[in-house]
Design a protein around this motif. Sequence first.
Motif, PDB file in Angstrom:
ATOM      1  N   LYS A 135      21.391 -56.835 -76.333  1.00 52.76           N
ATOM      2  CA  LYS A 135      20.049 -56.499 -75.862  1.00 52.76           C
ATOM      3  C   LYS A 135      19.884 -54.985 -75.754  1.00 52.76           C
ATOM      4  N   ILE A 136      20.973 -54.262 -75.924  1.00 52.36           N
ATOM      5  CA  ILE A 136      20.913 -52.796 -75.810  1.00 52.36           C
ATOM      6  C   ILE A 136      20.382 -52.207 -77.108  1.00 52.36           C
ATOM      7  N   LEU A 137      19.448 -51.289 -76.978  1.00 56.86           N
ATOM      8  CA  LEU A 137      18.945 -50.576 -78.153  1.00 56.86           C
ATOM      9  C   LEU A 137      19.766 -49.302 -78.315  1.00 56.86           C
ATOM     10  N   HIS A 138      20.577 -49.267 -79.368  1.00 56.84           N
ATOM     11  CA  HIS A 138      21.409 -48.075 -79.608  1.00 56.84           C
ATOM     12  C   HIS A 138      20.655 -47.030 -80.438  1.00 56.84           C
ATOM     13  N   SER A 139      19.534 -47.448 -81.023  1.00 55.75           N
ATOM     14  CA  SER A 139      18.745 -46.458 -81.760  1.00 55.75           C
ATOM     15  C   SER A 139      17.261 -46.752 -81.590  1.00 55.75           C
ATOM     16  N   ALA A 140      16.483 -45.713 -81.707  1.00 57.03           N
ATOM     17  CA  ALA A 140      15.036 -45.830 -81.569  1.00 57.03           C
ATOM     18  C   ALA A 140      14.394 -45.566 -82.921  1.00 57.03           C
ATOM     19  N   SER A 141      13.126 -45.875 -83.031  1.00 57.01           N
ATOM     20  CA  SER A 141      12.410 -45.497 -84.241  1.00 57.01           C
ATOM     21  C   SER A 141      12.308 -43.969 -84.259  1.00 57.01           C
ATOM     22  N   GLN A 144      10.375 -41.894 -81.672  1.00 56.77           N
ATOM     23  CA  GLN A 144      10.694 -42.004 -80.245  1.00 56.77           C
ATOM     24  C   GLN A 144      11.817 -41.046 -79.854  1.00 56.77           C
ATOM     25  N   GLN A 145      11.973 -40.873 -78.540  1.00 53.03           N
ATOM     26  CA  GLN A 145      13.090 -40.078 -78.034  1.00 53.03           C
ATOM     27  C   GLN A 145      14.391 -40.881 -78.179  1.00 53.03           C
ATOM     28  N   ASP A 146      15.539 -40.198 -77.981  1.00 51.68           N
ATOM     29  CA  ASP A 146      16.827 -40.886 -78.004  1.00 51.68           C
ATOM     30  C   ASP A 146      16.832 -42.029 -76.989  1.00 51.68           C
ATOM     31  N   MET A 147      17.502 -43.132 -77.322  1.00 52.38           N
ATOM     32  CA  MET A 147      17.684 -44.212 -76.360  1.00 52.38           C
ATOM     33  C   MET A 147      18.792 -43.800 -75.383  1.00 52.38           C
ATOM     34  N   GLU A 148      18.939 -44.584 -74.299  1.00 50.13           N
ATOM     35  CA  GLU A 148      19.985 -44.307 -73.311  1.00 50.13           C
ATOM     36  C   GLU A 148      20.646 -45.610 -72.913  1.00 50.13           C
ATOM     37  N   HIS A 149      21.924 -45.561 -72.631  1.00 50.96           N
ATOM     38  CA  HIS A 149      22.623 -46.697 -72.014  1.00 50.96           C
ATOM     39  C   HIS A 149      23.861 -46.177 -71.302  1.00 50.96           C
ATOM     40  N   MET A 150      24.415 -47.019 -70.437  1.00 48.80           N
ATOM     41  CA  MET A 150      25.625 -46.633 -69.707  1.00 48.80           C
ATOM     42  C   MET A 150      26.842 -46.811 -70.604  1.00 48.80           C
ATOM     43  N   ILE A 151      27.891 -46.080 -70.319  1.00 49.91           N
ATOM     44  CA  ILE A 151      29.205 -46.382 -70.900  1.00 49.91           C
ATOM     45  C   ILE A 151      30.234 -46.432 -69.769  1.00 49.91           C
TER      46      ILE A 151
END
Length: 238
Positions: A135-141, A144-151
Amino acid sequence: MKVRIGVSCGITYTKRGAAFNHLDIGYTKSLLASEALPLVMPVLQDPTLVDKVLDQVDGLLLSGGVDLSPLLYGEHLMDASHRYDKRRDANDLLFYRAARKRGMPILGICRGHQLINIAEGGTLYQDIPSQVDTKILHSASPEQQDMEHMISITPGSELFQALGTEELLVNSVHHQAVKDLADTLKANATAPDGIIEGFEGTQGGWLLGVQFHPERLSDQSEFQGLMKYFVEVAGREK
Ligand code: MN
């Protein structure tokens, strides 16, 4: 004398067939802020010059850029219309292999991280959305701005030493990722969906790959700290 870091660059092709060396200024900016002297390495026509270029630097930074060709790791192209850059792939691999042979400290960012895994015998997901249940978006169109997620970062790992934390919100601008990690590498960071966001070498010289882009977040201390850590390693081993 300042620590000298060689930075690989990409190629931008124009419609009329001209080609330009291409590099996000964030790489040189964050290296300069780390007291290093960044040297942008040209795309070479002559592979015999690779060692002469490497003689001038203490560490190698493999920068981000276009997707690596799946042919490099023995897979067919899932999307035949996708554009790859064989010339850059070959150039980056020449620099990587020559630097690795010397045991030179190497940092790979995004495409650079993926290139290290391929060069060491690993494979990639060609396209996360169609190959990984996440469900995590690792890339955006692109607009758009960069996506974000935790590591999550392995305590005691090189990446942990560099970032000083076990959890970090990172930027994400990739639709490819490490699938099979090479035997000579050990994962040191993962996204909540299991995608490998960092690894380090288990043999040979100092080697670190990160899937996120610290050079775009150099105003944040953790990310600038990672660049500084790399420069310190390169300085210690020169
Ligand atoms: Mn990601």
